[in-house]
Write a protein that holds these residues in place. Structure first.
Motif: not given
Length: 105
Positions: A8-14, A19-20, A24-28
């Motif tokens: 649930m982390v927002p993209d800007r925080v991720a 680097d993703v 990509g972040w959710r898959a990681l």
């Protein structure tokens, strides 16, 4: 454990911690969440200090479980700090580790 909450982390925080972002972040996070080391923790023989910031609500249950599963581990809840507390309070972190080492772990 509670790692999947990091989906649930927002993209800007991720982007600030990786680097993703986005899918990509959710898959990681999903991939890392499949790794379960809980059974292995009982084999840890080194002195262990498990820490977490009091305001880091996501990691509190995991920190407690990790400390409970490692023989002789010490759990330290850092008051008044949250996620990445060791980055925000490096002297507190250094003092905690130094004190733990001096006490023989």
């Amino acid at each position: 454990m509670t790692l999947r909450l990091y989906r649930m982390v927002p993209d800007r925080v991720a982007r600030g911690v990786s680097d993703v972002a986005g899918d990509g972040w959710r898959a990681l996070v999903d991939e890392i969440a499949t790794i379960d080391i809980r059974r292995e923790l009982a084999r840890v023989q080194a002195p262990t200090l498990v820490t977490h910031g009091r305001w880091e609500w996501v990691s509190v249950p995991d920190a407690r479980e990790i400390a409970a599963r490692i023989p002789g581990a010490r759990l330290w809840q850092v008051p008044h700090l949250g996620h990445s507390w060791m980055v925000h309070a490096p002297r507190v972190f250094a003092d905690a580790v130094r004190g733990f080492a001096r006490a023989g772990g």
